[in-house]
Every structure is written in structure tokens, then in C-alpha cells.
Enzyme design. Structure first.
Site, PDB file in Angstrom:
ATOM      1  N   ARG A 112      -3.069-130.423  35.773  1.00 55.04           N
ATOM      2  CA  ARG A 112      -3.229-129.177  35.013  1.00 55.04           C
ATOM      3  C   ARG A 112      -2.515-129.333  33.669  1.00 55.04           C
ATOM      4  NH1 ARG A 112      -1.109-124.402  38.486  1.00 55.04           N
ATOM      5  NH2 ARG A 112      -3.065-124.599  39.634  1.00 55.04           N
ATOM      6  N   ARG A 163       5.508-121.242  33.970  1.00 53.74           N
ATOM      7  CA  ARG A 163       4.203-121.923  33.904  1.00 53.74           C
ATOM      8  C   ARG A 163       3.502-121.675  32.560  1.00 53.74           C
ATOM      9  NH1 ARG A 163       1.886-122.836  39.030  1.00 53.74           N
ATOM     10  NH2 ARG A 163       3.518-123.331  40.517  1.00 53.74           N
ATOM     11  N   LYS A 219       7.715-120.431  41.493  1.00 50.95           N
ATOM     12  CA  LYS A 219       6.984-120.389  40.231  1.00 50.95           C
ATOM     13  C   LYS A 219       7.299-119.115  39.454  1.00 50.95           C
ATOM     14  CE  LYS A 219       2.939-120.726  42.363  1.00 50.95           C
ATOM     15  NZ  LYS A 219       1.514-120.625  42.753  1.00 50.95           N
ATOM     16  N   LYS A 265       5.748-116.812  35.969  1.00 48.01           N
ATOM     17  CA  LYS A 265       4.611-116.733  35.052  1.00 48.01           C
ATOM     18  C   LYS A 265       4.810-115.672  33.981  1.00 48.01           C
ATOM     19  CE  LYS A 265       1.414-118.415  38.519  1.00 48.01           C
ATOM     20  NZ  LYS A 265       0.222-118.150  39.347  1.00 48.01           N
ATOM     21  N   CYS A 276     -11.763-118.511  42.288  1.00 50.29           N
ATOM     22  CA  CYS A 276     -10.827-119.637  42.271  1.00 50.29           C
ATOM     23  C   CYS A 276     -11.587-120.906  42.631  1.00 50.29           C
ATOM     24  CB  CYS A 276      -9.695-119.394  43.248  1.00 50.29           C
ATOM     25  SG  CYS A 276     -10.218-119.533  44.969  1.00 50.29           S
ATOM     26  N   CYS A 311      -9.103-127.644  46.975  1.00 48.93           N
ATOM     27  CA  CYS A 311      -7.871-126.908  47.274  1.00 48.93           C
ATOM     28  C   CYS A 311      -7.496-127.050  48.757  1.00 48.93           C
ATOM     29  CB  CYS A 311      -8.029-125.428  46.916  1.00 48.93           C
ATOM     30  SG  CYS A 311      -6.512-124.536  47.306  1.00 48.93           S
ATOM     31  N   CYS A 330      -8.562-117.891  49.673  1.00 48.56           N
ATOM     32  CA  CYS A 330      -7.410-117.573  50.540  1.00 48.56           C
ATOM     33  C   CYS A 330      -6.601-116.454  49.879  1.00 48.56           C
ATOM     34  CB  CYS A 330      -6.563-118.832  50.789  1.00 48.56           C
ATOM     35  SG  CYS A 330      -5.317-119.140  49.528  1.00 48.56           S
ATOM     36  N   CYS A 344      -5.474-116.624  43.398  1.00 50.37           N
ATOM     37  CA  CYS A 344      -5.583-117.383  42.146  1.00 50.37           C
ATOM     38  C   CYS A 344      -6.586-116.799  41.138  1.00 50.37           C
ATOM     39  CB  CYS A 344      -5.922-118.832  42.448  1.00 50.37           C
ATOM     40  SG  CYS A 344      -4.622-119.647  43.400  1.00 50.37           S
TER      41      CYS A 344
HETATM   42 FE1  SRM Z   1      -3.074-120.694  42.095  1.00 52.60          FE
HETATM   43  C1  SRM Z   1      -1.664-122.491  44.569  1.00 52.60           C
HETATM   44  C2  SRM Z   1      -5.452-122.979  41.686  1.00 52.60           C
HETATM   45  C3  SRM Z   1      -3.941-119.210  39.174  1.00 52.60           C
HETATM   46  C4  SRM Z   1      -1.331-117.885  43.003  1.00 52.60           C
HETATM   47  N1  SRM Z   1      -3.452-122.472  42.951  1.00 52.60           N
HETATM   48  C5  SRM Z   1      -2.718-123.058  43.936  1.00 52.60           C
HETATM   49  C6  SRM Z   1      -3.198-124.493  44.190  1.00 52.60           C
HETATM   50  C7  SRM Z   1      -2.420-125.415  43.321  1.00 52.60           C
HETATM   51  C8  SRM Z   1      -3.209-124.945  45.668  1.00 52.60           C
HETATM   52  C9  SRM Z   1      -2.006-125.648  46.198  1.00 52.60           C
HETATM   53  O1  SRM Z   1      -0.865-125.200  46.013  1.00 52.60           O
HETATM   54  O2  SRM Z   1      -2.212-126.661  46.850  1.00 52.60           O
HETATM   55  C10 SRM Z   1      -4.670-124.344  43.697  1.00 52.60           C
HETATM   56  C11 SRM Z   1      -5.349-125.627  43.231  1.00 52.60           C
HETATM   57  C12 SRM Z   1      -6.819-125.556  43.497  1.00 52.60           C
HETATM   58  C13 SRM Z   1      -7.588-126.667  42.896  1.00 52.60           C
HETATM   59  O3  SRM Z   1      -8.177-127.469  43.657  1.00 52.60           O
HETATM   60  O4  SRM Z   1      -7.670-126.770  41.682  1.00 52.60           O
HETATM   61  C14 SRM Z   1      -4.534-123.222  42.691  1.00 52.60           C
HETATM   62  N2  SRM Z   1      -4.366-121.106  40.644  1.00 52.60           N
HETATM   63  C15 SRM Z   1      -5.332-122.041  40.704  1.00 52.60           C
HETATM   64  C16 SRM Z   1      -6.299-121.924  39.544  1.00 52.60           C
HETATM   65  C17 SRM Z   1      -6.862-123.248  39.070  1.00 52.60           C
HETATM   66  C18 SRM Z   1      -7.427-120.959  39.963  1.00 52.60           C
HETATM   67  C19 SRM Z   1      -8.675-120.987  39.088  1.00 52.60           C
HETATM   68  O5  SRM Z   1      -9.722-121.164  39.695  1.00 52.60           O
HETATM   69  O6  SRM Z   1      -8.609-120.856  37.873  1.00 52.60           O
HETATM   70  C20 SRM Z   1      -5.405-121.179  38.545  1.00 52.60           C
HETATM   71  C21 SRM Z   1      -4.611-122.112  37.692  1.00 52.60           C
HETATM   72  C22 SRM Z   1      -3.725-121.375  36.749  1.00 52.60           C
HETATM   73  C23 SRM Z   1      -3.046-122.212  35.718  1.00 52.60           C
HETATM   74  O7  SRM Z   1      -3.747-122.702  34.836  1.00 52.60           O
HETATM   75  O8  SRM Z   1      -1.825-122.328  35.784  1.00 52.60           O
HETATM   76  C24 SRM Z   1      -4.483-120.425  39.489  1.00 52.60           C
HETATM   77  N3  SRM Z   1      -2.639-118.900  41.200  1.00 52.60           N
HETATM   78  C25 SRM Z   1      -3.203-118.440  40.041  1.00 52.60           C
HETATM   79  C26 SRM Z   1      -2.945-117.034  39.908  1.00 52.60           C
HETATM   80  C27 SRM Z   1      -3.444-116.144  38.784  1.00 52.60           C
HETATM   81  C28 SRM Z   1      -2.508-116.079  37.618  1.00 52.60           C
HETATM   82  O9  SRM Z   1      -1.470-116.743  37.603  1.00 52.60           O
HETATM   83  O10 SRM Z   1      -2.829-115.351  36.687  1.00 52.60           O
HETATM   84  C29 SRM Z   1      -2.215-116.647  41.019  1.00 52.60           C
HETATM   85  C30 SRM Z   1      -1.786-115.200  41.371  1.00 52.60           C
HETATM   86  C31 SRM Z   1      -0.662-114.703  40.549  1.00 52.60           C
HETATM   87  C32 SRM Z   1       0.647-115.062  41.151  1.00 52.60           C
HETATM   88  O11 SRM Z   1       1.106-116.185  40.946  1.00 52.60           O
HETATM   89  O12 SRM Z   1       1.208-114.222  41.859  1.00 52.60           O
HETATM   90  C33 SRM Z   1      -2.017-117.833  41.818  1.00 52.60           C
HETATM   91  N4  SRM Z   1      -1.684-120.273  43.511  1.00 52.60           N
HETATM   92  C34 SRM Z   1      -1.138-119.043  43.755  1.00 52.60           C
HETATM   93  C35 SRM Z   1      -0.322-119.132  44.928  1.00 52.60           C
HETATM   94  C36 SRM Z   1       0.470-117.973  45.580  1.00 52.60           C
HETATM   95  C37 SRM Z   1       1.797-117.762  44.923  1.00 52.60           C
HETATM   96  C38 SRM Z   1       2.638-116.744  45.620  1.00 52.60           C
HETATM   97  O13 SRM Z   1       3.517-116.178  44.994  1.00 52.60           O
HETATM   98  O14 SRM Z   1       2.453-116.513  46.809  1.00 52.60           O
HETATM   99  C39 SRM Z   1      -0.414-120.462  45.391  1.00 52.60           C
HETATM  100  C40 SRM Z   1       0.268-121.082  46.631  1.00 52.60           C
HETATM  101  C41 SRM Z   1       1.718-121.290  46.435  1.00 52.60           C
HETATM  102  O15 SRM Z   1       2.275-121.240  45.355  1.00 52.60           O
HETATM  103  O16 SRM Z   1       2.341-121.553  47.474  1.00 52.60           O
HETATM  104  C42 SRM Z   1      -1.288-121.146  44.469  1.00 52.60           C
HETATM  105 FE1  SF4 Z   2      -6.831-122.382  46.689  1.00 48.78          FE
HETATM  106 FE2  SF4 Z   2      -6.286-120.007  47.681  1.00 48.78          FE
HETATM  107 FE3  SF4 Z   2      -5.797-120.503  45.129  1.00 48.78          FE
HETATM  108 FE4  SF4 Z   2      -8.261-120.289  45.936  1.00 48.78          FE
HETATM  109  S1  SF4 Z   2      -6.734-118.643  46.008  1.00 48.78           S
HETATM  110  S2  SF4 Z   2      -7.458-121.923  44.604  1.00 48.78           S
HETATM  111  S3  SF4 Z   2      -8.203-121.125  47.953  1.00 48.78           S
HETATM  112  S4  SF4 Z   2      -4.782-121.451  46.788  1.00 48.78           S
END
Ligand code: SRM
Ligand code: SF4
Length: 572
Positions: free
Chosen positions: A79, A148, A212, A214, A433, A439, A478, A482
Site C-alpha cells: 500500500r 496511516r 492503527k 487514522k 472492499c 484478503c 467482513c 474497510c
Molecule cells: Fe481495512 C484490515 C483493506 C480501509 C478497517 N483492510 C485490512 C486488510 C489489510 C486485511 C488484513 O489485515 O489482513 C485488508 C487488505 C485487503 C486486500 O487484499 O487488499 C484491508 N482497508 C482495506 C482497503 C484496501 C479497502 C478498499 O477496498 O479500499 C482500504 C485501504 C485503506 C488505505 O489506503 O489505507 C481499507 N480499513 C479501511 C477502513 C476505511 C477507512 O479507513 O476510511 C476501515 C474502517 C475504519 C477504521 O479503521 O475503523 C478499515 N481494515 C480495517 C480493520 C478493522 C480495524 C479495527 O479497528 O477493528 C482491519 C483488521 C484489523 O486491523 O485488524 C483491516
Molecule cells: Fe478484508 Fe474485511 Fe477489510 Fe473487506 S472489510 S478488505 S474482507 S478486512
């Protein structure tokens, strides 16, 4: 076993890894050099995240490979760090080429305005980082327990206020970068620091943040960055074309786990107003308060939202004021009306133009009849301005002169892509997402099924005469959130293959969370269930009422409390 000083509970395993990692070096270099496996150790995987890299495997291939007794198809996701989502045309060409040569050929625009590469084999990681470095791009802190990628409205050339806000977003991103040289040593072969002066992380300390973190900047009336979902938010307050300062928000976050009421999405609280030159000072005080008080014993309870939920916003404000020496003024009035990206051509204050281009799920690739990747490369080759990635996974081609505007139109036309913005409002606003196959946390499909899901709902909306009505639909594989599904009027959250929890009733401008309507439903079941509701909405809605408001008023149980900005979150 190390324990937390205040609670005597054992620290989460990641805390131990961080402290012994010598500022995020660990064993990553040796693991990358090991050619006996495509994988790296779990510890290296956790540490690599701080450098923007995730170890994944192709989940479609898991079973066939297992049957053949072979190792999983391991590959990294990388990323990029791209504050405010800005990349030059030259950078675009470099990223496009790197994707073709050493990753899966597609580029993925994310919900936080950056690029992801998928399918990067271990042996290609350094090549990719070096290639990006030559184009002045990096992936430092794009993941991990740090600040981030910083989000900001993607059209700074629109006017001086947007320009200034973009500048603050970049400055805060740089200020909050970890200081360790680990990234440069591991991936860019920089000489080792070891033996020289010991490194220091003045803001983060040796164990970085509990989780994390943000940050997002918003400029009303647009809440395109979903500012209330950010740990730290800055809402720009401007008067007569001048930026006065920011209302600061803290404690937003969306991730939760199904069936665990201790985890929940939470909208941020507004702390108060600060002058524009205090962004970094307030950011540092918020970040270090979370560093010192965030829960390091339980990663499911470690985000800033839980620190604030547990200790209260008044305590938090006091701590931030004490640390920064800045007293918050009462928040200034502001109004958010939309989250939408502007599509099509728009003229800017400097006489140039920008073009907002819809890209479903942010996936840029070439498929038969839809050669988006080739078209954008051709545009990058003649473009002298920038590309801006939007918070809704779309793209803006910005800084375009009148002459280049004609050329860009011609390229899109030639590739059959000039009608990309002529889609239903539902499609233009939809987010998904990544989910399967990359993922590791996906429980259900998301991006891959979005086109067919939209098709089903478009048929219902067409019948109800609502094709032009902007309804937000977001889906994730899930409950991590995201694609920010808890802020969608229709939110699907993956539970199991083909099954989703269905959430309804968020406010379209991102100031009210949705609520659970069905704990487990198929997409076809949801279409059947929502069809009469959509039809009722078309007939009965109040003047200007959004679908989320209608559901909140008419469909969801009247006695259920909900959380919107300015109301305390009900106890779980
Ligand atoms: Fe996310 C984890 C993709 C925005 C909350 N996110 C992941 C991972 C890295 C899976 C992993 O940990 O193994 C995913 C990778 C998937 C892949 O194959 O690419 C993933 N997140 C994404 C992206 C690519 C979604 C998209 O389709 O665009 C976004 C990348 C953002 C970036 O450029 O940095 C993405 N993730 C978000 C957002 C939205 C936002 O930030 O505006 C959230 C919700 C907001 C938040 O953080 O509360 C988000 N991602 C999570 C979480 C849950 C965090 C939590 O507090 O519980 C995880 C899992 C974790 O951290 O344990 C996670
Ligand atoms: Fe993966 Fe869940 Fe984030 Fe979708 S919402 S990219 S399934 S971690």
C-alpha cells in the site's frame, strides 16, 4: 510475560514484537532473502505492515494447492503512502509499469485515497520499493500501529482554502511519520544504522501506538472523507474564502466483530475549534495521549475510540489541552450535505479543469471492452497535471488545460470509456472492499460481487423511478468495515459465503451510523426484502428526505437508540 502497568493484564503479543524489533527491523531482511518459501514468519508479517506490506495468499488457490501438497500461493500486498491521494502523471506511469512487471497487473484505488499492489512475490518486493522510491513514492506507515495515510479532499486546485487544507494534511502526514530508518535499510539497501547513534522515536516511543490511527481533513459542505469515522479529524472552517481554522474531531472508528458487543463502530466527538497553524501540535497531543492511554492488552479494544468511550471526552479534551498548551474554542458551526465525488469536468479558480472519473471499486485493469488501465496510461503520458485519488475509490484527473481537456476526452472516447460517469447514482456512490481472493479476513465476497448486486438493485430503483436518486450502498466481506459500510444507507457486511448482515438507516452525509436490520441475509433475500421499502420510499418520502432517513424513521424499530454526531453512544 510483560503486563500493562495500570491493569496488570498481559500485553498483546504485538507489543512484545514491537519492543524487540529494533525499531521495526526484526528479521524482515533475512526472511525476504530466504528463497526456500514464498512466506515470511508471522512476526515479520506483523512488522512489515509498518512498512506498508502485508503477506497474503490467493484464497482461490488454497484448496487446489493443498490437494497437490503445495505451499499456499503467497504474495505481498503493498500500500502506497499518498497523503490527500495526489500522484503526478510521471508517478502514475511508474506505478502502472511496476504493476505490469512485478505485481498482479491491476492497480487498486483504496477507500483512503491510495494505491494498492497485489500479488507481489517475495523476490520482487525490493524491486517494487526501489522503483517507487525513484518516483519519490514510499509505503512507510501505510499500515501498522501508526498514523496511516492522511485523507483530504482531492481537489485542492479548486480554491485557495482547499489548497491550504491539502498543505496541512501533507504536513501532518510528514510530521507523524516514524523516524526509524528500518524501511530504507531493508528495502533500499541503505547502510545499517546499527553501531551509530541509537535511533529515537520522539513521538511514538519504542512501542509505537497500541493500534492503527487514522486522520482525515474535511471541507464542508462535503464530508467525502467520512470525517466522523477517523481517529482524528479536522473540519475546515472558512469565511469569505479564508481558512480560519478547524473543528477537531476524535474517536471515530468502524471495525467490529460479529457477535462481540464489546466491539462497535463509533462516530467521532467534536472536541472544539483550533486556529489553522495548530494542526500538528494538536495532532501530536491526540496521538501521544492515545499512545499512553490506549489499551495495549487487547487489540480488539485498542483503538482511540475505546480510550475515549471508556474515559470520557471531557477527560480526553483536558489531556490534549494539557499536552499541547492549546485551549479549544467552542466548535464553529458547519454543515455537511454530501459525501459524493464530483464526476465529469469542473472548472477551477486557476482557469484549469479537473475530471472526476468513476471507477467501480477503484479497480484499474484492462478487460475486454473496458481497457481502463491502458486508457489511463495514455492519459498520463500526455497529462501535465496530477491524478487525485478520492475517498470513494474514484479518480480525478486534475490541472487540465482547455487544450488537454480535448485530448483527454478523445482518449476516453477512443477506448469506449467516455460514458463511465453516466451510471445510476447508486452505482456512482457504491463502495466495496477488496475481500476475496486476496484478503485473509474475508468471510464473504465483496468487490467481485458488487457489479451483480448493483444490477439487482438498479432494476428495483428503475422500477420505482429512483435511478437518479443518490442512495449509498456499501459492502464489505467482513465486519472490519474497510468500505465504511456502517455509514451507508444500505450496508452489507459479510458473515459467511453468500450471507451478509444488512444495516439500514445511516444519514447520507455521514453523520449518523446505520443500524442492524437483518443479522444474516442473502443478497437475493435483501433485494426481496428491500423492494417494497424502496417502493414505499418513492411514494411516501418527505420533501428532500434521503433513503437512510426514511428507513430510520419508518422501517427501523422506534425504540432502538442510534448514534449520530452530538449524541452519546448508547451502552452496548
Ligand atoms: Fe481495512 C484490515 C483493506 C480501509 C478497517 N483492510 C485490512 C486488510 C489489510 C486485511 C488484513 O489485515 O489482513 C485488508 C487488505 C485487503 C486486500 O487484499 O487488499 C484491508 N482497508 C482495506 C482497503 C484496501 C479497502 C478498499 O477496498 O479500499 C482500504 C485501504 C485503506 C488505505 O489506503 O489505507 C481499507 N480499513 C479501511 C477502513 C476505511 C477507512 O479507513 O476510511 C476501515 C474502517 C475504519 C477504521 O479503521 O475503523 C478499515 N481494515 C480495517 C480493520 C478493522 C480495524 C479495527 O479497528 O477493528 C482491519 C483488521 C484489523 O486491523 O485488524 C483491516
Ligand atoms: Fe478484508 Fe474485511 Fe477489510 Fe473487506 S472489510 S478488505 S474482507 S478486512
Amino acid at each position: 510475560m510483560s503486563t500493562d502497568n495500570t491493569t496488570s493484564k498481559p500485553l498483546a503479543a504485538n507489543e512484545g514484537m514491537k519492543i524487540t524489533s529494533r525499531h521495526l527491523r526484526g528479521n524482515i531482511a533475512a526472511d525476504l532473502a530466504d528463497t526456500s518459501t514464498g512466506n515470511i514468519s508471522e512476526e515479520s508479517n506483523q512488522l512489515s505492515k509498518f512498512h506498508g506490506l502485508y503477506m497474503q495468499d490467493d484464497r482461490d488457490l488454497r484448496n487446489p494447492l493443498k490437494k497437490e501438497g503445495k505451499e499456499k500461493a503467497f504474495a505481498f500486498m503493498l500500500r502506497v503512502r499518498l497523503p490527500g491521494g495526489k500522484a503526478t502523471a510521471k508517478q502514475w506511469i511508474v506505478l502502472d509499469k511496476l504493476a505490469d512487471e512485478i505485481a498482479s497487473p491491476s492497480l487498486r484505488l483504496t477507500t483512503r485515497q491510495t494505491f494498492q499492489f497485489h500479488g507481489v512475490l517475495k523476490g520482487n518486493v525490493k524491486k517494487l520499493v526501489k522503483g517507487m522510491h525513484q518516483a519519490l513514492l514510499d509505503s512507510i506507515a501505510a499500515c501498522g500501529d501508526v498514523n496511516r495515510n492522511v485523507m483530504a479532499p482531492p481537489n485542492p486546485e479548486r480554491d485557495p482554502v482547499q489548497q491550504e487544507v491539502y498543505g496541512h494534511a501533507v504536513a501532518w502526514s510528514e510530521f507523524a511519520l516514524p523516524k526509524t530508518r528500518a524501511y530504507h535499510e531493508i528495502y533500499l539497501d541503505e547502510e545499517l544504522v546499527a553501531g551509530g547513534e541509537p535511533e529515537n522515536e520522539p513521538m511514538y516511543g519504542d512501542t509505537y501506538l497500541p493500534r492503527k490511527f487514522k486522520t482525515g481533513f474535511a471541507i464542508p459542505p462535503s464530508n467525502d472523507v467520512d470525517v466522523f469515522s477517523q481517529d482524528l479529524g479536522f473540519i475546515a472552517i472558512a469565511q469569505n474564502g479564508k481558512l480560519l481554522g478547524y473543528n477537531v474531531t476524535v474517536g471515530g472508528g468502524l471495525g467490529m466483530s460479529h457477535g462481540n458487543a464489546e466491539t462497535f463502530p463509533r462516530l467521532a466527538d467534536v472536541l472544539g475549534f483550533i486556529p489553522a497553524d495548530k494542526v500538528n501540535a494538536i495532532g501530536e497531543a491526540v496521538l501521544t495521549t492515545q499512545r499512553d492511554y490506549g489499551d495495549r492488552t487487547n487489540r480488539k479494544h485498542a483503538r482511540l475510540k475505546y480510550t475515549i468511550q471508556d474515559r470520557g471526552i471531557e477527560w480526553f479534551r483536558g489531556e490534549v489541552e494539557k499536552r499541547s498548551g492549546i485551549t479549544f474554542e467552542p466548535a464553529h458551526p458547519y454543515e455537511f450535505t454530501t459525501i459524493e465525488d464530483p464526476h465529469g469536468w469542473h472548472e477551477c479558480a486557476d482557469g484549469n479543469w479537473f475530471y472526476g472519473l468513476h471507477i467501480l471499486s477503484g479497480r484499474i485493469k484492462d478487460v475486454a471492452g473496458w481497457p481502463m488501465k491502458s486508457a489511463l496510461r495514455e492519459i498520463a503520458e500526455i497529462h501535465v497535471g496530477d491524478f487525485r485519488l478520492t475517498p470513494s475509490q474514484n479518480l480525478t484527473i486534475s490541472g487540465v488545460s482547455a487544450a488537454k481537456k480535448t485530448e483527454i476526452d478523445a482518449i476516453l472516447e477512443k477506448h469506449g470509456l467516455s460514458n463511465e460517469n453516466n451510471r445510476s447514482s447508486l452505482r456512482l456512490n457504491a463502495l466495496s472492499c477488496v475481500a476475496l481472493p486476496t484478503c485473509g479476513l474475508a468471510l464473504a465476497e465483496s468487490e467481485r460481487d458488487l457489479p451483480s448486486i448493483l444490477g439487482k438493485f438498479e432494476a428495483v430503483l428503475d422500477e420505482a423511478g429512483l435511478r437518479e436518486d443518490a442512495i449509498s450502498l456499501r459492502i464489505t466481506g467482513c465486519p472490519n468495515g474497510c468500505a465504511r459500510p456502517y455509514l451507508a444507507e444500505i450496508g452489507f457486511v459479510g458473515k459467511a459465503p453468500g450471507k451478509y448482515a444488512l444495516y439500514l438507516g445511516a444519514k447520507y452525509n455521514g453523520t449518523r451510523l446505520n443500524r442492524l436490520y437483518s443479522p444474516s441475509i442473502t443478497i437475493d433475500g435483501a433485494v426481496t426484502e428491500l423492494t417494497p421499502i424502496i417502493k414505499r420510499f418513492a411514494k411516501e418520502r418527505a420533501n428532500g428526505e434521503g433513503f437512510g432517513d426514511f428507513c430510520d424513521r419508518e422501517i427501523l424499530p422506534a425504540d432502538a437508540t442510534f448514534h449520530s454526531v452530538g449524541t452519546p453512544r448508547p451502552a452496548a
